[in-house]
Design a protein around this motif. Structure first.
Motif, short mmCIF file in Angstrom:
data_model
loop_
_atom_site.label_atom_id
_atom_site.label_comp_id
_atom_site.label_asym_id
_atom_site.label_seq_id
_atom_site.Cartn_x
_atom_site.Cartn_y
_atom_site.Cartn_z
N GLN A 272 -12.41 -20.05 -37.10
CA GLN A 272 -13.41 -19.99 -38.15
C GLN A 272 -14.28 -21.22 -38.31
OE1 GLN A 272 -11.65 -18.52 -41.71
NE2 GLN A 272 -11.01 -16.63 -40.75
N ASN A 273 -13.80 -22.41 -38.11
CA ASN A 273 -14.66 -23.59 -38.23
C ASN A 273 -14.84 -24.27 -36.89
OD1 ASN A 273 -15.35 -23.40 -40.91
ND2 ASN A 273 -13.52 -24.46 -41.58
N GLU A 274 -14.71 -23.51 -35.85
CA GLU A 274 -14.81 -24.04 -34.50
C GLU A 274 -15.67 -23.07 -33.69
OE1 GLU A 274 -11.50 -26.25 -31.78
OE2 GLU A 274 -10.95 -24.35 -32.67
N SER A 275 -16.43 -23.60 -32.75
CA SER A 275 -17.23 -22.72 -31.91
C SER A 275 -16.34 -22.10 -30.84
CB SER A 275 -18.36 -23.51 -31.24
OG SER A 275 -17.83 -24.36 -30.25
N ILE A 276 -16.83 -21.01 -30.24
CA ILE A 276 -16.05 -20.39 -29.17
C ILE A 276 -16.01 -21.29 -27.94
CG2 ILE A 276 -16.39 -18.04 -29.98
CD1 ILE A 276 -18.49 -17.67 -27.74
N ASP A 277 -16.97 -22.21 -27.86
CA ASP A 277 -17.00 -23.15 -26.74
C ASP A 277 -15.82 -24.12 -26.80
OD1 ASP A 277 -18.58 -24.08 -24.40
OD2 ASP A 277 -18.67 -25.94 -25.56
N ALA A 278 -15.38 -24.44 -28.02
CA ALA A 278 -14.31 -25.44 -28.19
C ALA A 278 -12.95 -24.80 -28.49
CB ALA A 278 -14.68 -26.38 -29.32
N SER A 279 -12.92 -23.50 -28.74
CA SER A 279 -11.68 -22.86 -29.15
C SER A 279 -10.86 -22.35 -27.97
CB SER A 279 -11.99 -21.67 -30.07
OG SER A 279 -10.82 -20.96 -30.37
N ASN A 280 -9.56 -22.47 -28.08
CA ASN A 280 -8.65 -21.94 -27.06
C ASN A 280 -8.08 -20.57 -27.42
OD1 ASN A 280 -8.68 -24.05 -25.13
ND2 ASN A 280 -7.47 -25.31 -26.52
N ALA A 281 -8.54 -19.98 -28.52
CA ALA A 281 -8.03 -18.67 -28.94
C ALA A 281 -8.43 -17.60 -27.93
CB ALA A 281 -8.58 -18.33 -30.32
N ASP A 282 -7.59 -16.58 -27.82
CA ASP A 282 -7.88 -15.49 -26.87
C ASP A 282 -9.18 -14.78 -27.22
OD1 ASP A 282 -5.58 -16.00 -25.43
OD2 ASP A 282 -4.36 -14.53 -26.51
N LEU A 283 -9.44 -14.56 -28.50
CA LEU A 283 -10.67 -13.90 -28.90
C LEU A 283 -11.89 -14.75 -28.53
CD1 LEU A 283 -12.14 -11.56 -30.22
CD2 LEU A 283 -11.81 -12.69 -32.43
N ALA A 284 -11.78 -16.07 -28.68
CA ALA A 284 -12.89 -16.95 -28.29
C ALA A 284 -13.15 -16.82 -26.79
CB ALA A 284 -12.56 -18.39 -28.66
N ARG A 285 -12.10 -16.75 -26.00
CA ARG A 285 -12.26 -16.58 -24.55
C ARG A 285 -12.96 -15.26 -24.26
NH1 ARG A 285 -10.15 -14.32 -20.01
NH2 ARG A 285 -10.04 -15.65 -18.17
N ASP A 286 -12.56 -14.19 -24.95
CA ASP A 286 -13.20 -12.89 -24.76
C ASP A 286 -14.69 -12.95 -25.13
OD1 ASP A 286 -10.75 -11.90 -23.98
OD2 ASP A 286 -10.32 -10.92 -25.91
N LEU A 287 -15.01 -13.65 -26.20
CA LEU A 287 -16.41 -13.78 -26.61
C LEU A 287 -17.20 -14.62 -25.61
CD1 LEU A 287 -16.09 -14.18 -30.48
CD2 LEU A 287 -17.05 -12.24 -29.22
N ARG A 288 -16.59 -15.68 -25.08
CA ARG A 288 -17.28 -16.48 -24.04
C ARG A 288 -17.59 -15.61 -22.83
NH1 ARG A 288 -13.33 -20.53 -25.43
NH2 ARG A 288 -12.11 -19.94 -23.61
N LEU A 289 -16.62 -14.79 -22.41
CA LEU A 289 -16.84 -13.90 -21.27
C LEU A 289 -17.91 -12.86 -21.59
CD1 LEU A 289 -13.14 -13.40 -20.08
CD2 LEU A 289 -14.93 -14.75 -18.96
N LEU A 290 -17.92 -12.36 -22.82
CA LEU A 290 -18.93 -11.39 -23.23
C LEU A 290 -20.33 -12.00 -23.19
CD1 LEU A 290 -19.57 -8.57 -24.41
CD2 LEU A 290 -19.21 -9.57 -26.66
N VAL A 291 -20.46 -13.22 -23.67
CA VAL A 291 -21.75 -13.92 -23.63
C VAL A 291 -22.22 -14.06 -22.19
CG1 VAL A 291 -22.85 -16.18 -24.00
CG2 VAL A 291 -21.49 -15.13 -25.83
N ARG A 292 -21.33 -14.49 -21.31
CA ARG A 292 -21.69 -14.66 -19.90
C ARG A 292 -22.04 -13.31 -19.25
NH1 ARG A 292 -19.16 -18.91 -21.49
NH2 ARG A 292 -19.35 -20.91 -20.42
N GLU A 293 -21.32 -12.29 -19.62
CA GLU A 293 -21.58 -10.95 -19.09
C GLU A 293 -22.98 -10.47 -19.50
OE1 GLU A 293 -19.58 -6.91 -20.47
OE2 GLU A 293 -18.14 -8.24 -19.47
N ARG A 294 -23.32 -10.67 -20.76
CA ARG A 294 -24.64 -10.25 -21.25
C ARG A 294 -25.75 -11.05 -20.59
NH1 ARG A 294 -24.50 -5.62 -24.32
NH2 ARG A 294 -26.56 -6.27 -24.98
#
Length: 177
Positions: free
Chosen positions: A58-80
């Motif tokens: 919640q107070n961290e960007s997906i770029d800096a987060s190690n959470a699984d959901l953050a990883r999924d969102l990083r992959l989604l951004v790259r996919e788009r």
């Protein structure tokens, strides 16, 4: 004197290491297998990822987060981005899916006014509460049930306060005697 110069060199070395570590900035959680082969697309993905909130942390960007959901969102951004979406289209896709909350800096619109104004309104309320509490006569406002003493009560209180406590004479005699 030899110890002082050695200590100074240690402090300088520590300061240099600290400066280097601080200049590196926050470490990103992006894994090597997530990175795109096109450096321009990867740079866009990283820039977008720094403005997208990790919904777990919640107070961290997906770029800096190690959470699984953050990883999924990083992959989604790259996919788009790989599919040809512009940066704005990727942001719009994420906002449509998760709402304005997914952006670390939400846009200024009526639905987000509370996010932008909330901290200032809370600060103003706190200042107002402190001003009311600090104003003269606020003790009476804090205790409205406490009525002022009438003249008889004031006289009785003064008598009680000026009188010696019970047993004071006996204690004084035992000390003196």
């Amino acid at each position: 004197m030899m110890g002082a110069s050695r200590r100074a060199r240690c402090v300088q070395g520590f300061a240099a290491i600290l400066l280097i570590v601080m200049s590196l900035g926050p470490a990103a959680a992006v894994q090597p297998e997530e990175r795109l082969s096109d450096p321009a697309l990867e740079a866009r993905a990283r820039a977008l990822s720094k403005d997208v909130r990790c919904l777990v942390c919640q107070n961290e960007s997906i770029d800096a987060s190690n959470a699984d959901l953050a990883r999924d969102l990083r992959l989604l951004v790259r996919e788009r981005l790989t599919a040809g979406d512009s940066d704005e289209e990727v942001r719009a896709f994420l906002v449509d899916r998760y709402g304005d909350y997914v952006l670390l800096t939400p846009p200024m619109r009526p639905s987000t006014w509370a996010l932008w104004a909330g901290p200032f309104l809370l600060l103003a309320a706190a200042v107002a509460a402190l001003a009311v509490r600090a104003r003269p006569g606020s003790d009476r406002a804090a205790h409205p049930h406490a009525a002022p003493l009438d003249p008889d009560e004031t006289a009785r209180l003064n008598d009680l306060m000026s009188a010696a406590p019970p047993g004071a004479d006996e204690r004084r005699e035992s000390r003196d005697g």
